[in-house]
Design an enzyme around this catalytic site. Structure first.
Site, mmCIF file in Angstrom:
data_model
loop_
_atom_site.group_PDB
_atom_site.id
_atom_site.type_symbol
_atom_site.label_atom_id
_atom_site.label_comp_id
_atom_site.label_asym_id
_atom_site.label_seq_id
_atom_site.Cartn_x
_atom_site.Cartn_y
_atom_site.Cartn_z
ATOM 1 N N ASP A 26 7.268 0.488 -19.435
ATOM 2 C CA ASP A 26 7.485 -0.322 -18.228
ATOM 3 C C ASP A 26 8.097 -1.673 -18.565
ATOM 4 O O ASP A 26 7.947 -2.636 -17.818
ATOM 5 C CB ASP A 26 6.167 -0.528 -17.473
ATOM 6 C CG ASP A 26 5.121 -1.251 -18.311
ATOM 7 O OD1 ASP A 26 5.347 -1.422 -19.520
ATOM 8 O OD2 ASP A 26 4.081 -1.654 -17.754
ATOM 9 N N LYS B 104 -9.261 -7.866 -16.361
ATOM 10 C CA LYS B 104 -7.891 -7.415 -16.612
ATOM 11 C C LYS B 104 -7.836 -6.005 -17.190
ATOM 12 O O LYS B 104 -7.091 -5.149 -16.694
ATOM 13 C CB LYS B 104 -7.180 -8.390 -17.554
ATOM 14 C CG LYS B 104 -5.743 -7.953 -17.866
ATOM 15 C CD LYS B 104 -5.009 -8.958 -18.733
ATOM 16 C CE LYS B 104 -3.589 -8.464 -19.020
ATOM 17 N NZ LYS B 104 -2.822 -9.403 -19.855
ATOM 18 N N ASP C 30 9.763 -6.944 -17.320
ATOM 19 C CA ASP C 30 8.527 -6.168 -17.365
ATOM 20 C C ASP C 30 7.976 -5.949 -15.966
ATOM 21 O O ASP C 30 8.006 -6.851 -15.118
ATOM 22 C CB ASP C 30 7.455 -6.887 -18.202
ATOM 23 C CG ASP C 30 7.890 -7.087 -19.650
ATOM 24 O OD1 ASP C 30 8.868 -6.430 -20.053
ATOM 25 O OD2 ASP C 30 7.254 -7.886 -20.346
#
Length: 899
Positions: free
Chosen positions: A830, A671, A597
């Protein structure tokens, strides 16, 4: 070009010599039947159940859910048949001229099945309550969404019927005109040419007339067809429920009503509360799947040989998902695809975007199978009540009890009186708790529906040796599976239920990669350790993983339940236990996908575009001994800024907010804002995100203070991002300015991706039209390429859309490289997957293709393209910002770039 298409068929779809393989021919035929006859089979099922009911004098032998659906089917079929007769006879009283002819295109029983299953499917998905930040609530959906989806389902069946009719006519004409040997071979050749003509000969205009919005099957017609069928369902579907005296009474199974939100009123369709007792019935779950044709395939997909030929075997598909509607491809983009394809075929060359099609073919040919071990545990968790490992509980949250109050005295008009009533505050608290409980239970119903749909697909596919997911792209070039219910792009439950169909030996390093995979899935900070420490952390606890594999739900098998991704972690436990038990782990044949990742991949691309050295270090573009965590980095910068504000008495209000916020600044707080900053999050969006985090942790009870703290924190978080990613923020600002200049002339932003895909942003001011139906009137919004562009949306969306077009190019380049190297590959934007033993080689390709991609002057190329496409404002388009000093070649040595 025909030779090129045949080459693609051989390369990306079928094994060599498949025409002579009886098993492959059988699978292909079954796949074709699955796609074509889904509605027909469901109709036959209903008819057979009706025959059973008549023959035996009742339907008690049928499962409860099937009995309920059977009770709806017959009356609805009769009502549709009567409505069709009224259309033919032009019965007065209702204007049927605009939808009636379309109701005559299918038999009543088919229309009944499509209506039942589409409406129930939409109700099971539920509706997210009009802008509120809660989960979708099963049992209710907007009327306009239900009728639009129903109209699309009817249209799809009509289009399929037309395609089948054309194929039959082709065969008939050929057989009438030709006789002699090899008739079948010549028919197959003619039929293939006919199907090719259907999808290519008139390009986008033909597609628009037959499958999309430009035809008599436009949005208005679809809505009116859907509304007519919904009206019949509302008036015929009845359900028996206990009445006030306990006796069973008949009531409508579905209701139409209105819900108010702010200054607007929305029409909604709801089912009766009694439906919730049927939600875990297999027949009801099947009602959301059948007659859906877009299920996993049992054969490799038809290769994408051009932009409108590929995917499912018997479905006319376009490579770009969407229907010229919101965030789907615009007609201008489809014309660009068609123009490039036609020009390439005339010149005898491949289209510029052929690498995109090739990459989709690589993704589609990856074979999967159901992970039987994980599926059995899922079934057991559900059977024993759910409520574990993200499986929703089967039982609802109980309603709160009425507040009990002991007898007491109260004074009324100077007199003492006895009372047993609770206080006004207790009653208000009870009502608040009751409303929250009802909302929570509605959310649980939606979660159960979602889980059970996925579980049902897995159960239906569990006996298949190989299943495949055909892929297509959105208008930016990002790849998605065409099947929506169970795929590797889905939740942890979906991913845990899937493994590669083909096994490969672990090799010397494969077991270590399984350990690292287990650590990444367990998370909780373990996934932020250096690679060796992740591996060692799992190795120290390998006995816990083996206990989980041997008895997942036993007293000693709970390791996986504490993981952040429990089902994928459990799958890893099974594989590690088997590999170790084999006695020879390097030779163990493993099917489990192992992920690599990106580290906040959008910021990685921004940093690479701007050669941002400081930002690139934060997102692991530079070699490091330990993995960088951009969220922690931003949190640390924010802490410093807040600490400085807390010491500044010149602004007392800001100082007070900084002091209040300081204890709550951490990685989790920032985040989501950091993650969405890549996608153009606004200050308002950032404030809402931080406000939600503060509310979740119960940090501040005062809502007004929480709002002010979130407002301050959002501003300072965006400042921290700008401080840490200087060059990257300059790139983002430049992209937005380019979009502003282009839109100032009323033009949509267009560009070409590194793989040659033309992109046109579809955001325009929507047209509106008032639609009057038999149930209600509503305003239908639809896209129109003649409308003016939505300038604010074009400007704000261009930076994230451009980055998405870059990250999709990286994924596709990696997919093609892995395919050429003989690796199994799957991509989730991704996150790149392959076998454990092949991770090192895939990792090399990931880095090489990233360097190859960003070694091109992407910003300069975009600058020149924009000046060429928009000559009238070329002098106003600013040149790209100056780049930083990062050496992109260092990505090759960065362990944690993708890890």
């Amino acid at each position: 070009m025909e030779a090129r298409r045949r080459q693609l068929y051989n390369k990306y779809s079928y094994v060599e010599g498949h025409e002579a393989d009886p098993k492959m021919r059988e699978l292909e035929e079954r796949q074709r039947r699955n796609e074509i006859l889904a509605v027909d089979r469901e109709v036959e099922r209903y008819k057979e159940e009706a025959r059973i009911t008549r023959r035996r004098g009742g339907g008690a032998e049928l499962p409860l859910g099937r009995r309920l659906l059977q009770g709806f089917f017959a009356p609805l079929t009769s009502a549709i048949r009567l409505e069709q007769e009224h259309v033919r006879l032009k019965v007065r009283g209702v204007d049927r001229s605009n939808y009636g002819p379309f109701l005559l295109m299918l038999n009543p029983d088919k229309l009944a099945v499509i209506t039942l299953h589409t409406v129930i499917s939409q109700l099971m998905k539920g509706e997210q309550m009009f802008g509120e930040p809660n989960e979708a609530q099963a049992g209710m959906c907007k009327f306009v969404r239900a009728v639009e989806m129903l109209g699309q389902s009817v249209q799809a069946e009509v289009n399929l019927a037309r395609l089948r009719q054309r194929a039959r006519l082709t065969k008939k004409r050929y057989l009438e005109s030709k006789n002699g040997p090899h008739v079948h071979d010549r028919f197959m050749k003619v039929n293939m040419e006919s199907l090719k003509t259907l999808t290519t000969v008139r390009g986008v205009a033909r597609l628009a007339r037959t499958a999309l919005n430009d035809s008599d099957w436009g949005g208005v017609t679809r809505s009116k067809v859907g509304a007519a069928l919904v009206k019949l369902l509302l008036t015929t579907a009845r359900i028996r429920v206990p009445g006030p005296d306990g006796e069973l009474i008949e009531v409508p199974a579905f209701y139409h009503d209105y819900v108010k939100h702010k200054a607007h009123r929305y029409g909604v369709i709801s089912w009766h509360d009694a439906f919730f007792t049927f939600m875990d019935d297999e027949a009801m779950i099947r009602a959301t799947l059948s007659p859906v044709r877009y299920m996993p395939m049992v054969t490799p997909p038809r290769p994408w040989t051009r932009f409108n030929a590929g995917g499912y075997l018997r479905t006319e598909s376009i490579v770009m998902r969407g229907h010229y509607t919101t965030h789907g491809p615009s007609k201008r983009q489809m014309l660009a695809l068609h123009g490039e394809q036609s020009g390439a075929e005339l010149d005898g060359r491949a289209a510029k975007f052929q690498p995109v099609l090739d990459a989709l073919n690589v993704l589609g040919r990856t074979a999967w199978r159901i992970n039987e071990d994980v599926l059995r545990v899922m079934e057991e968790v559900w059977a024993t009540g759910g409520g574990r490992a993200d499986v929703p509980p089967r039982e609802n949250v109980p309603d709160p009890t009425w507040p009990a109050n002991p007898y007491g005295l109260r004074r009324s008009r100077g007199q003492l009186a006895a009372t047993a009533l609770p206080s006004r505050q207790d009653v208000a608290g009870f009502i608040h708790s009751l409303n929250r409980t009802k909302q929570r239970n509605r959310e649980l119903h939606s979660q159960r529906c979602d889980f059970l749909i996925k579980l049902q697909v897995a159960k239906e596919m569990r006996d298949e040796d190989r299943i495949y997911f055909p892929h297509n792209i959105d208008f930016r070039g990002r790849a998605y599976t065409m099947h929506v219910h169970l795929n590797h792009l889905g939740s942890d439950i979906c991913r845990g239920a899937l493994v590669f169909a083909d096994a490969r030996p672990l090799g010397n390093d494969g077991l270590d990669w399984l350990y690292i995979q287990a650590a990444n899935l367990y998370a909780g900070g373990v996934d932020k350790l250096p690679m060796d420490e992740r591996r060692q952390w799992i190795e120290d606890r390998v006995h816990l993983l083996e206990q989980s594999a041997r008895d997942p739900l036993g007293p000693d098998g709970g390791f996986w339940l504490d993981a952040e991704d429990p089902w994928q972690c459990l799958a890893c436990c099974f594989e590690i236990e088997r590999a170790r038990a084999s006695g020879d782990p390097p030779a163990y044949m493993c099917r489990l996908p192992v992920h690599q990742d990106g580290s906040c991949n959008g910021l990685q691309h921004y940093a690479a575009l701007g050669r941002d050295e400081a930002g690139g270090e934060q997102v692991n573009l530079m070699p490091r001994d330990r993995p960088g965590d951009v969220y922690t980095g931003i949190a640390n910068v924010l802490k410093r800024i807040v600490a400085e504000d807390a010491k500044n008495p010149e602004d007392p209000e800001t100082q007070a907010l900084a002091i209040a916020l300081a204890p709550h600044v951490d990685r989790k707080l920032v985040k989501q804002t950091v993650m969405t900053s890549v996608y153009g999050v606004t200050h308002i969006g950032a404030r809402q995100q931080i406000q939600n985090r503060l509310k979740e942790r119960g940090a501040v009870e005062d809502e007004n203070l929480r709002y002010k703290m979130a407002n301050y924190a959002a501003r300072r978080t965006l400042d921290a991002l700008a401080n840490l990613f200087v060059n990257a923020r300059d790139v983002m600002a430049w992209l937005a300015e380019c979009a502003r200049v282009v839109c100032s002339q009323g033009r949509a932003v267009e560009w070409t991706t590194p793989l040659g895909l033309p992109v046109v942003q579809p955001y325009r001011v929507k047209s509106q039209r008032m639609i009057r139906t038999l149930v209600q009137s509503f305003t239908l919004q639809f896209d129109n390429d003649e409308n003016s562009v939505a300038k604010a949306k074009q400007r704000s969306a261009f930076p994230p859309n451009f980055i998405h077009s870059i990250d999709s190019a990286h994924m596709m380049k990696t997919a093609l490289a892995c395919h050429e190297a003989g690796l199994t590959f799957a991509g989730v934007h991704d996150s790149f997957w392959t076998h454990a033993g092949d991770v090192p080689e895939m990792s090399r390709h990931i880095r090489e293709k990233f360097i190859e991609l960003h070694s091109e002057p992407l910003l300069e190329m975009l600058y020149e393209e924009l000046k060429e496409k928009y000559p009238e404002v070329a002098h106003e388009i600013p040149p790209p910002p100056p780049m930083g000093n990062m050496d992109i070649e260092q990505v090759k040595d960065s362990i944690y770039f993708f890890s």
